[in-house]
Design an enzyme around this catalytic site. Structure first.
Site, PDB file in Angstrom:
ATOM      1  N   GLY A 183       0.987  -1.381   0.102  1.00 53.71           N
ATOM      2  CA  GLY A 183       0.009  -0.008  -0.170  1.00 53.71           C
ATOM      3  C   GLY A 183       0.727   1.255  -0.046  1.00 53.71           C
ATOM      4  N   VAL A 218       1.112   3.562   2.369  1.00 56.50           N
ATOM      5  CA  VAL A 218       1.819   3.630   3.620  1.00 56.50           C
ATOM      6  C   VAL A 218       2.982   2.740   3.835  1.00 56.50           C
ATOM      7  CG1 VAL A 218       1.722   3.728   6.150  1.00 56.50           C
ATOM      8  CG2 VAL A 218      -0.131   4.819   4.652  1.00 56.50           C
ATOM      9  N   ARG A 256      -4.116 -11.060  -3.493  1.00 54.50           N
ATOM     10  CA  ARG A 256      -4.084 -10.372  -4.610  1.00 54.50           C
ATOM     11  C   ARG A 256      -2.344 -10.279  -5.158  1.00 54.50           C
ATOM     12  NH1 ARG A 256      -8.470  -7.596  -2.257  1.00 54.50           N
ATOM     13  NH2 ARG A 256      -7.253  -6.355  -1.058  1.00 54.50           N
ATOM     14  N   ARG A 308      -6.390   3.041  18.615  1.00 59.97           N
ATOM     15  CA  ARG A 308      -5.942   4.215  19.214  1.00 59.97           C
ATOM     16  C   ARG A 308      -6.522   4.627  20.684  1.00 59.97           C
ATOM     17  NH1 ARG A 308      -6.388   7.242  13.348  1.00 59.97           N
ATOM     18  NH2 ARG A 308      -4.556   6.215  12.434  1.00 59.97           N
ATOM     19  N   CYS A 310      -3.083  11.058  11.104  1.00 57.16           N
ATOM     20  CA  CYS A 310      -2.051  11.772  10.459  1.00 57.16           C
ATOM     21  C   CYS A 310      -2.245  13.310  10.755  1.00 57.16           C
ATOM     22  CB  CYS A 310      -2.218  11.784   8.708  1.00 57.16           C
ATOM     23  SG  CYS A 310      -3.781  11.715   8.214  1.00 57.16           S
ATOM     24  N   GLN A 334      -6.204  18.805   3.606  1.00 58.63           N
ATOM     25  CA  GLN A 334      -5.894  17.455   3.706  1.00 58.63           C
ATOM     26  C   GLN A 334      -5.510  16.961   2.438  1.00 58.63           C
ATOM     27  OE1 GLN A 334      -7.650  16.411   7.820  1.00 58.63           O
ATOM     28  NE2 GLN A 334      -6.890  14.831   6.891  1.00 58.63           N
ATOM     29  N   GLY A 359      -3.991  10.929   1.616  1.00 56.36           N
ATOM     30  CA  GLY A 359      -4.511  10.385   3.002  1.00 56.36           C
ATOM     31  C   GLY A 359      -5.621   9.415   2.595  1.00 56.36           C
ATOM     32  N   LYS A 411     -11.338  12.590  15.879  1.00 59.55           N
ATOM     33  CA  LYS A 411     -10.089  11.776  16.051  1.00 59.55           C
ATOM     34  C   LYS A 411      -9.024  13.045  16.656  1.00 59.55           C
ATOM     35  CE  LYS A 411     -10.334   8.289  12.661  1.00 59.55           C
ATOM     36  NZ  LYS A 411     -10.004   7.964  11.304  1.00 59.55           N
ATOM     37  N   ARG A 424     -10.909  18.352   2.876  1.00 59.53           N
ATOM     38  CA  ARG A 424     -10.024  17.578   1.814  1.00 59.53           C
ATOM     39  C   ARG A 424     -10.016  18.433   0.594  1.00 59.53           C
ATOM     40  NH1 ARG A 424      -7.258  13.356   2.741  1.00 59.53           N
ATOM     41  NH2 ARG A 424      -9.081  12.114   3.488  1.00 59.53           N
ATOM     42  N   HIS A 439      -0.250  17.706   4.146  1.00 59.62           N
ATOM     43  CA  HIS A 439      -1.562  18.205   5.005  1.00 59.62           C
ATOM     44  C   HIS A 439      -1.070  19.506   5.520  1.00 59.62           C
ATOM     45  CE1 HIS A 439      -3.600  14.280   4.515  1.00 59.62           C
ATOM     46  NE2 HIS A 439      -3.649  14.039   5.745  1.00 59.62           N
TER      47      HIS A 439
HETATM   48  P1  NAP Z   1      -3.648   1.618   0.531  1.00 60.27           P
HETATM   49  O1  NAP Z   1      -2.811   2.103  -0.451  1.00 60.27           O
HETATM   50  O2  NAP Z   1      -5.094   1.054  -0.021  1.00 60.27           O
HETATM   51  O3  NAP Z   1      -2.758  -0.055   1.052  1.00 60.27           O
HETATM   52  C1  NAP Z   1      -3.742  -0.863   1.681  1.00 60.27           C
HETATM   53  C2  NAP Z   1      -2.714  -2.133   2.052  1.00 60.27           C
HETATM   54  O4  NAP Z   1      -3.378  -3.074   2.934  1.00 60.27           O
HETATM   55  C3  NAP Z   1      -2.383  -2.931   0.914  1.00 60.27           C
HETATM   56  O5  NAP Z   1      -0.839  -3.271   1.174  1.00 60.27           O
HETATM   57  C4  NAP Z   1      -3.219  -4.109   0.751  1.00 60.27           C
HETATM   58  O6  NAP Z   1      -2.626  -5.312   0.195  1.00 60.27           O
HETATM   59  C5  NAP Z   1      -3.493  -4.411   2.277  1.00 60.27           C
HETATM   60  N1  NAP Z   1      -4.775  -5.035   2.203  1.00 60.27           N
HETATM   61  C6  NAP Z   1      -5.950  -4.628   1.990  1.00 60.27           C
HETATM   62  N2  NAP Z   1      -6.797  -5.561   2.228  1.00 60.27           N
HETATM   63  C7  NAP Z   1      -6.229  -6.617   2.787  1.00 60.27           C
HETATM   64  C8  NAP Z   1      -6.549  -7.913   3.345  1.00 60.27           C
HETATM   65  N3  NAP Z   1      -7.814  -8.499   3.209  1.00 60.27           N
HETATM   66  N4  NAP Z   1      -5.695  -8.955   3.538  1.00 60.27           N
HETATM   67  C9  NAP Z   1      -4.248  -8.368   3.743  1.00 60.27           C
HETATM   68  N5  NAP Z   1      -3.802  -7.107   3.336  1.00 60.27           N
HETATM   69  C10 NAP Z   1      -4.853  -6.415   2.689  1.00 60.27           C
HETATM   70  O7  NAP Z   1      -3.847   2.226   1.746  1.00 60.27           O
HETATM   71  P2  NAP Z   1      -2.981   3.205   2.608  1.00 60.27           P
HETATM   72  O8  NAP Z   1      -3.064   4.688   2.380  1.00 60.27           O
HETATM   73  O9  NAP Z   1      -1.584   2.684   2.617  1.00 60.27           O
HETATM   74  O10 NAP Z   1      -3.309   2.880   4.142  1.00 60.27           O
HETATM   75  C11 NAP Z   1      -3.202   1.902   4.894  1.00 60.27           C
HETATM   76  C12 NAP Z   1      -3.498   2.023   6.543  1.00 60.27           C
HETATM   77  O11 NAP Z   1      -2.760   3.002   6.900  1.00 60.27           O
HETATM   78  C13 NAP Z   1      -4.894   2.314   6.834  1.00 60.27           C
HETATM   79  O12 NAP Z   1      -5.185   1.568   8.129  1.00 60.27           O
HETATM   80  C14 NAP Z   1      -5.127   3.973   6.923  1.00 60.27           C
HETATM   81  O13 NAP Z   1      -6.095   4.254   7.751  1.00 60.27           O
HETATM   82  C15 NAP Z   1      -3.640   4.082   7.587  1.00 60.27           C
HETATM   83  N6  NAP Z   1      -3.128   5.347   7.401  1.00 60.27           N
HETATM   84  C16 NAP Z   1      -2.997   5.987   6.397  1.00 60.27           C
HETATM   85  C17 NAP Z   1      -2.630   7.112   6.222  1.00 60.27           C
HETATM   86  C18 NAP Z   1      -2.381   7.968   4.711  1.00 60.27           C
HETATM   87  O14 NAP Z   1      -2.060   9.223   4.880  1.00 60.27           O
HETATM   88  N7  NAP Z   1      -2.586   7.380   3.635  1.00 60.27           N
HETATM   89  C19 NAP Z   1      -2.127   7.825   7.126  1.00 60.27           C
HETATM   90  C20 NAP Z   1      -2.287   7.155   8.409  1.00 60.27           C
HETATM   91  C21 NAP Z   1      -2.793   6.081   8.516  1.00 60.27           C
HETATM   92  P3  NAP Z   1      -3.026  -5.644  -1.770  1.00 60.27           P
HETATM   93  O15 NAP Z   1      -2.096  -4.723  -2.060  1.00 60.27           O
HETATM   94  O16 NAP Z   1      -2.618  -6.763  -1.508  1.00 60.27           O
HETATM   95  O17 NAP Z   1      -4.442  -5.269  -1.634  1.00 60.27           O
END
Ligand code: NAP
Length: 342
Positions: A17, A19, A44, A104, A135, A162, A166, A219, A241, A248
């Site tokens: 993903g 992050v 996947r 959290r 964040c 933001q 995110g 939050k 947003r 952000h």
């Molecule tokens: P993302 O790009 O959609 O990535 C999601 C990740 O989770 C991918 O590696 C995906 O794997 C995996 N995943 C999804 N469904 C799954 C399943 N059923 N089993 C195993 N792995 C699974 O999302 P992201 O932006 O990186 O965010 C990920 C987390 O970090 C979330 O909880 C989010 O709230 C948190 N977060 C994000 C941010 C931000 O700014 N983006 C900031 C703070 C916290 P696949 O590629 O195989 O689908």
């Protein structure tokens, strides 16, 4: 303090993903002492490989038995996966650092920004899990902690601007596509956000609660109180947003118990951990989202006294939401863990 082990086995759940990718980048940039790096994601992604320091590492399935021998498990695969797999990782002996919202506000689980409350890490032993905050809260508290320590902040009024990153990779694609469609004179379509995001500001991040605020706004209220260990601090937030890809920005207004001048705030923040003061407005220098991408520091500027109240300060706070807002903060917690506890 225990004798330091030289190298550690680290797993990343959600490695494919936005992050997760940033976690790989931060571990490499900070030269984290790694023995094994285990990359986990959904079925996947099984069969894919990711590159770390020039080496190809295969992605494995995130499952309850994927954590044998792991010292630290960095989770960024969404709250459902954290609920489903983090306890198993902890039971297998790993310390989980969780980026999702799952734990959290759990009173048994520490919520940590190292510059703010690193002492709370010690409480990880209870459940084997440490939570990484939201964040927008992280960057705000990095900027406010030195002021709070000096003159106690009574109330915070924050409005956020933001970035779409995110929301994840699909939101980045949606903004790009809308810009391309606009330039081509085509109709703009949306599916990730409830309205067009290009050339627009959406005063909604996450869903609405009964009190009229969004989950994102609450939050910021609740996580600030938990990390400042002060249930009485007043916090009110409006989270928005905006059509920015990375970074952000936040307009933060504070009211303090004791008077502090703008010059004193600047002096404090000049040497504050994790902060880069960018505050020469007459030279056109102030924090901007386009300058924060890829940077570890939280940029703070536009520091001025709020002339409408006795003890008020305004600040503009900008940070890379994927780095300090997620991956970097998690890796910093891991660094403190290995330095003081593992
Ligand atoms: P993302 O790009 O959609 O990535 C999601 C990740 O989770 C991918 O590696 C995906 O794997 C995996 N995943 C999804 N469904 C799954 C399943 N059923 N089993 C195993 N792995 C699974 O999302 P992201 O932006 O990186 O965010 C990920 C987390 O970090 C979330 O909880 C989010 O709230 C948190 N977060 C994000 C941010 C931000 O700014 N983006 C900031 C703070 C916290 P696949 O590629 O195989 O689908």
């Amino acid at each position: 303090m225990t004798a330091a082990k030289k190298k550690y086995n680290v797993a990343i759940a959600g490695a494919t993903g936005a992050v997760g990718g940033a976690m790989l980048d931060v571990l490499a940039r900070r030269d984290f002492p790694l023995d094994e790096l285990r990359l986990l994601a959904s079925e996947r992604s099984v069969g894919k490989t990711l590159t770390f320091k020039g080496k190809e590492i295969p992605v494995q399935l995130l499952s309850k038995d994927a954590f044998a021998g792991i010292d630290i498990a960095l989770f960024s695969a969404g709250a459902t996966r954290s609920f489903d797999f983090a306890p198993a990782a902890a039971a297998a002996g790993a310390v989980v650092i969780d980026n999702s919202s799952a734990y959290r506000m759990d009173p048994e689980i520490p919520l940590v920004v190292p510059e703010v409350n690193s002492h709370a890490i010690a409480r990880y032993t209870k459940r084997g899990i440490i939570a990484n905050p939201n964040c927008s809260t992280i960057q705000m508290l990095v900027a406010l902690k030195p002021i709070h320590d000096k003159v106690r902040i009574k109330r915070i009024v924050v409005s956020t601007y933001q970035a779409v990153s995110g929301t994840g990779a699909k939101a980045i694609d949606e903004l790009k596509q809308q810009i391309l469609d606009y330039a081509a004179g085509k109709p703009m379509v949306h599916s990730v956000y409830p309205h067009q995001i290009a050339f627009n500001c959406l005063p909604q991040i996450d869903s609405f609660l009964d009190n009229g605020y969004t989950k994102e706004e609450m939050k910021m209220v609740n996580e600030t109180r938990k990390m400042f260990e002060d249930p009485t601090i007043g916090v009110t937030a409006t989270t928005v947003r905006v059509p920015v890809f990375y970074g952000h920005s936040e307009s933060v207004n504070i009211e303090t118990e004791k008077k502090i001048t703008a010059a004193e705030v600047k002096a404090l923040l000049k040497n504050a951990p994790g902060v880069q003061l960018v505050d020469e407005p007459t030279l056109g220098q102030y924090p901007m989202a386009i300058d924060c991408a890829g940077r570890f520091e939280t940029l703070v500027g536009r520091i001025r006294e709020d002339e409408s109240i006795a003890n008020g300060i305004n600040l503009w706070v900008v940070s890379d939401n994927i780095l300090k807002g997620a991956a970097l903060n998690a890796v910093q917690i891991a660094e403190e863990l290995i330095r003081d506890y593992l």
